[in-house]
Motif scaffolding. Structure first.
Motif, PDB file in Angstrom:
ATOM      1  N   ALA A  69       0.832  -1.205   0.000  1.00 46.37           N
ATOM      2  CA  ALA A  69       0.000   0.000   0.000  1.00 46.37           C
ATOM      3  C   ALA A  69       0.865   1.254   0.000  1.00 46.37           C
ATOM      4  O   ALA A  69       1.639   1.484   0.934  1.00 46.37           O
ATOM      5  CB  ALA A  69      -0.906  -0.009   1.221  1.00 46.37           C
ATOM      6  N   THR A  70       0.726   2.067  -1.038  1.00 49.79           N
ATOM      7  CA  THR A  70       1.488   3.317  -1.120  1.00 49.79           C
ATOM      8  C   THR A  70       0.681   4.372  -1.873  1.00 49.79           C
ATOM      9  O   THR A  70       1.249   5.120  -2.658  1.00 49.79           O
ATOM     10  CB  THR A  70       2.822   3.116  -1.876  1.00 49.79           C
ATOM     11  OG1 THR A  70       2.544   2.487  -3.120  1.00 49.79           O
ATOM     12  CG2 THR A  70       3.817   2.308  -1.086  1.00 49.79           C
ATOM     13  N   SER A  71      -0.648   4.413  -1.659  1.00 50.18           N
ATOM     14  CA  SER A  71      -1.409   5.464  -2.336  1.00 50.18           C
ATOM     15  C   SER A  71      -1.517   6.683  -1.422  1.00 50.18           C
ATOM     16  O   SER A  71      -0.610   6.919  -0.624  1.00 50.18           O
ATOM     17  CB  SER A  71      -2.770   4.931  -2.805  1.00 50.18           C
ATOM     18  OG  SER A  71      -3.512   4.394  -1.743  1.00 50.18           O
ATOM     19  N   HIS A  72      -2.578   7.470  -1.531  1.00 51.40           N
ATOM     20  CA  HIS A  72      -2.659   8.724  -0.773  1.00 51.40           C
ATOM     21  C   HIS A  72      -3.788   8.700   0.240  1.00 51.40           C
ATOM     22  O   HIS A  72      -4.778   8.001   0.070  1.00 51.40           O
ATOM     23  CB  HIS A  72      -2.887   9.899  -1.736  1.00 51.40           C
ATOM     24  CG  HIS A  72      -1.785  10.074  -2.712  1.00 51.40           C
ATOM     25  ND1 HIS A  72      -0.649  10.803  -2.439  1.00 51.40           N
ATOM     26  CD2 HIS A  72      -1.630   9.583  -3.973  1.00 51.40           C
ATOM     27  CE1 HIS A  72       0.154  10.757  -3.489  1.00 51.40           C
ATOM     28  NE2 HIS A  72      -0.416  10.025  -4.430  1.00 51.40           N
ATOM     29  N   THR A  73      -3.610   9.508   1.279  1.00 54.83           N
ATOM     30  CA  THR A  73      -4.672   9.666   2.270  1.00 54.83           C
ATOM     31  C   THR A  73      -4.842  11.151   2.584  1.00 54.83           C
ATOM     32  O   THR A  73      -3.976  11.964   2.265  1.00 54.83           O
ATOM     33  CB  THR A  73      -4.332   8.957   3.598  1.00 54.83           C
ATOM     34  OG1 THR A  73      -3.154   9.564   4.146  1.00 54.83           O
ATOM     35  CG2 THR A  73      -4.109   7.477   3.423  1.00 54.83           C
ATOM     36  N   VAL A  74      -5.971  11.485   3.215  1.00 54.65           N
ATOM     37  CA  VAL A  74      -6.128  12.797   3.849  1.00 54.65           C
ATOM     38  C   VAL A  74      -6.537  12.536   5.290  1.00 54.65           C
ATOM     39  O   VAL A  74      -6.882  11.407   5.642  1.00 54.65           O
ATOM     40  CB  VAL A  74      -7.221  13.646   3.169  1.00 54.65           C
ATOM     41  CG1 VAL A  74      -6.779  14.077   1.784  1.00 54.65           C
ATOM     42  CG2 VAL A  74      -8.543  12.884   3.108  1.00 54.65           C
TER      43      VAL A  74
END
Ligand SMILES: [Ca+2]
Ligand SMILES: [Ca+2]
Ligand SMILES: [Ca+2]
Length: 852
Positions: A172-177
């Motif tokens: 897992a290496t996508s984006h978060t807020v």
């Protein structure tokens, strides 16, 4: 034609039209949509397990034999975690005329109802969400239609969204807020899965891609699934929040709308003419020369069975020769597959072999007199010492964990608990809620894939070790244990048999509970959910500092001994005299075993045994007692203290007569249910005379019929559980009783029967043929288990998996590339020590000189 052939022919005729005539998805008799290679299930399994989202429910796809998609439902999160709310299914209707299944679901917490209708449309299904009332204000923008894809079957594969290319990531290496906590839908019972470090914000993953047409695994026809919708589709990676998260496809429900609010068209690709590879079940440990050797071959219902199979021998010079060719015999259908058998018992020459069935070859295995010699070694030398709590555990260059929970345990306040425990309004102790109970951070074993001390399980563990010790006296010494240094080193002998040290270690915690609390705790467990799902070094679950509420969270006192972080473990202390009685039994036998090795602990155990037994009897017999009597506790106490006699002993699971609360006699229980009660009777044989044994004979005869009854119940000849936790404990219980029945009555229960459970455990079972035990000697043990190192897709050697998880209506499953489903992959301390008894007994039967 012989009758058998006529039946086979008819079965094939019957099977053909329902599946292969049409290449379109059809709603079948078992209430799911089916075409060759594709099953689409609609709430055959609903969200009702004990731990919320078990990744086992909702709309599911079994794609070319593997359940790769699940969780299809209206959900409240982009990537739901285990403790996020799940919908309750309130209705399910199967409409055969229109080929559709309708499910009504409800979130009680938000008074939110929705319906999902799944309809077969050619090779695809249409999934539509209907609302009779708009999405509640609080959930607007949060509620959506979700479905989840199994990461281990999709990572590294290509996908397209509206024609744009992508590859699904291995990690897992996508984006978060982050968003304010006030915007987060509430979690199970109001618990929080996360520690926000004082920010008051939660993490929300952002989509990897968005669009209207998504194809997952375009480079793998057996995994290719296409989803199209007028609504926006978002693809998320659930592992951003939790290692056990899945890839999630989701469309947010529109605000303020009713009626049909979202429609997806979902088409799982089918490989033309696909037939599942035969699964050749055999023992990965191998076989002794004289034992029965029967492979059970699991076949696709459209597969045509071979007439013969071969046993091939691999010679010492590397060449291969045929050792045997024998007939394939039909067992018949069992749930969704067809089963045949290959008996090669006549091959008795020691050597290295493999089975060849048609084009399918198995890996190799041994036929040798010593194949069972080492079956318990990984469990006793590696798995068990790694699960010793309150110790630093090391092996060669590797530290398994530091010393956990140095700050000790606090009195639990009144509370419900995420691991199914409860602390009542009264603590039943002299301690105030959240006061430190001294002296509990000693001894004991981690429960399973989690790190709590379940007292009941720890009692079982000590009981299992004592049984192993008293029956087999294993002198094996491969572990260094220093209670003074709180240090364990694997593969370093220290002159003391390891089993004695394990009995001592378990007893140390249980006696400390009795001394410090006054009775037994139900559990010593995590106080906050955000450190309960810990994956990593057990010593870092808590900060090792005493919790001081006068400090701010994350603040440490000037002397470095206290912190304001409420991470200390709790002792759940509601009194249960039945548990106390069980503990008293254990303490008496532990005192007997430890005498001469650790006299001080033996004395303390005996003192607590006498006190607890007396107090428990008083509590249980007082007229207005709030405690119901538990026959099992008394039976265990009887057995462990050696006081049971055949006329009054109570079976493990029997209950008192409702009318007069009189315990049933052993003989009454055997009359009622020999399968459940024979073990208790066998356990007493060493304390009894010959007349007792003679009186038991007819019951053992009945038990032998019971053993053989499994030959017609399923192709594998063992009890197969269909519950939400796979059935290894029942299989081990069965195996232990079969072993003991053979040891005491070899003329009734033959030696051939003791291999049934071994075969099942070591590879002769549905779904795949890997050994459920990460054991020494197996050619192909399972590679992943739900141990505390599961985030590394690894195993702790010696673990025993629960095994085959049954998914309604007809699917057995044991993932070996995805460890996170506890119901199929989590070994427990009680189960693994039960395995030590089973394995010790089996070794002793096969080679009586071995264990001494
Ligand atoms: Ca637990
Ligand atoms: Ca030792
Ligand atoms: Ca602490």
């Amino acid at each position: 034609m012989k009758m058998k052939h006529v039946i086979m022919f008819l079965l094939v005729l019957l099977a053909v039209p329902s599946v292969s005539k049409a290449q379109d998805l059809q709603l079948n008799d078992r209430e799911y949509f089916e075409r060759q290679g594709v099953n689409v299930l609609v709430f055959s399994n609903s969200f009702n397990g004990g731990f919320n989202d078990e990744k086992n429910s909702g709309i599911e796809i079994i794609h070319h034999g593997v359940r790769t998609v699940q969780g299809g439902a209206v959900r409240l999160n982009n990537t739901p975690e285990q403790w996020d709310l799940v919908p309750r299914m309130t209705d399910r209707k199967v409409d055969r005329e229109n080929g559709s299944i309708e499910v009504a679901m409800r979130y009680d917490d938000y008074d939110f109802d929705s319906r999902v209708i799944v309809t077969a449309k050619g090779k695809a299904v249409e999934i539509s969400v209907y609302l009779d009332k708009p999405v509640p204000e609080k959930l607007a923008g949060e509620a959506g239609l979700n479905i989840e894809f199994l990461p281990s079957q999709y990572w590294l594969k290509t996908f397209t969204m509206d024609g744009r290319l992508g590859r699904l990531p291995r990690y897992a290496t996508s984006h978060t807020v982050t968003r304010p906590n006030s915007e987060k839908p509430r979690q199970f019972k109001g618990f929080k899965t996360y520690d926000d470090r004082g920010t008051n914000r939660f993490i929300d993953p952002l989509p990897i891609e968005t669009g209207h047409s998504l194809s997952m695994a375009t480079d793998d026809p057996s995994r290719l699934v296409t989803i199209k919708s007028d609504a926006e589709l978002k693809l998320f990676d659930g592992r951003m929040l939790a290692q056990n998260g899945w890839f999630v496809v989701r469309s947010i429900l529109p605000k303020g709308k009713t009626g049909k609010v979202i429609t997806w068209t979902v088409e799982p690709n089918a490989v033309p003419g696909w037939i599942r590879e035969p699964n050749i079940g055999f023992s990965q440990i191998g076989y002794t020369p004289e034992q029965p050797k029967v492979a059970v071959i699991e076949l696709d219902k459209l597969d045509t069975p071979q007439t013969t199979a071969k046993l091939m021998r691999i010679n010492p010079d590397g060449s291969t020769t045929q050792a045997f060719e024998g007939a394939i015999t039909s067992w018949g259908p069992y749930f969704k597959y067809n089963y045949v058998k290959f008996d090669f018992s006549s091959v008795k020459t020691p050597g290295v072999y493999f089975i060849q069935y048609g084009k399918t070859k198995t890996n190799d295995f041994l036929i040798d007199a010593h194949v069972y010699d080492k079956i318990t070694d990984a469990t006793t030398d590696v798995w068990v010492p790694i699960h010793m709590n309150h110790m630093y555990v090391t092996e060669g260059y590797r530290t398994w964990h530091g010393e956990p929970f140095k700050e000790g345990y606090l009195q639990a306040p009144e509370s419900d608990h995420f691991d199914l425990h409860r602390q009542g309004a009264s603590t039943d102790t002299k301690y105030k809620p959240l006061e430190l109970i001294p002296g509990l951070n000693i001894g004991g074993f981690f429960d399973a894939g989690d790190f709590d001390i379940e007292t009941g399980s720890n009692i079982n563990v000590v009981q299992n070790f004592i049984r192993t010790w008293e029956l087999f006296r294993p002198q094996r010494d491969e572990t260094f244990v220093s209670q003074k240094q709180r240090y364990v080193d694997l593969h370093r002998p220290d002159g003391v048999p390891d089993i004695l040290q394990f009995i001592e270690h378990g007893t140390l915690n249980l006696v400390a509970q009795a001394e410090q609390i006054g009775h037994m705790a139900s559990t010593l467990s995590n106080s906050v959910l955000d450190n309960y799902h810990h994956l990593g070094d057990a010593a870092s679950i808590t900060d090792g500092l005493h919790y001081d509420p006068s400090l701010k969270p994350y603040e440490v006192s000037a002397d470095g001994k206290r912190s304001g972080t409420p991470d200390d473990m709790w002792a759940f202390t509601t009194r249960n005299p039945n548990l106390d009685l069980q503990a008293a039994g254990i303490f008496t036998s532990a005192a007997r075993v430890l005498r001469g090795y650790n006299d001080e602990l033996a004395d303390r155990a005996q003192t607590q045994a006498d006190r607890l037994r007396k107090e428990a009897e008083q509590l249980l017999s007082s007229r207005n007692s709030r405690f119901p009597r538990d026959a099992q506790a008394e039976a265990d106490d009887d057995w462990l203290t050696g006081t049971g006699d055949g006329t009054t002993q109570i079976s493990r699971r029997s209950r008192f007569h409702r009318d007069n609360r009189r315990p049933r006699s052993l003989w009454e229980n055997l009359d009622r249910d020999v399968a459940r009660n024979l073990q208790t009777a066998l356990d007493s044989i060493p304390m009894k005379d010959d007349a007792y044994k003679q009186k038991l004979r007819p019951f053992v005869q009945k038990y032998n019929d019971y053993i053989k009854s499994f030959d017609t119940q399923n192709p594998y000849g063992v009890p197969i559980g269909l519950g939400n936790w796979a059935g290894v404990n029942a299989v081990l219980n069965f195996g232990i009783t079969v072993n003991y029945a053979h040891i005491y009555f070899p003329d009734i229960v033959s030696k051939d029967e003791v291999y049934r459970v071994a075969n099942w455990l070591y590879g002769c079972h549905p779904y795949h043929n890997y050994s459920f035990v990460a054991v020494v000697g197996a050619t192909r043990p399972k590679q992943v288990f739900y141990g505390n190192n599961r985030a590394d897709f690894s195993a702790i050697p010696g673990n025993v998996a629960p095994g085959l998880l049954f998914r309604k209506p007809d699917h057995f499953e044991n993932y070996d590339d995805w460890p996170f489903l506890w119901g199929q992959n989590e070994g427990t301390i009680a189960g693994n020590t039960q395995y030590i008894i089973f394995g010790s007994a089996l070794k002793n039967i096969v080679n009586p000189n071995l264990t001494k």
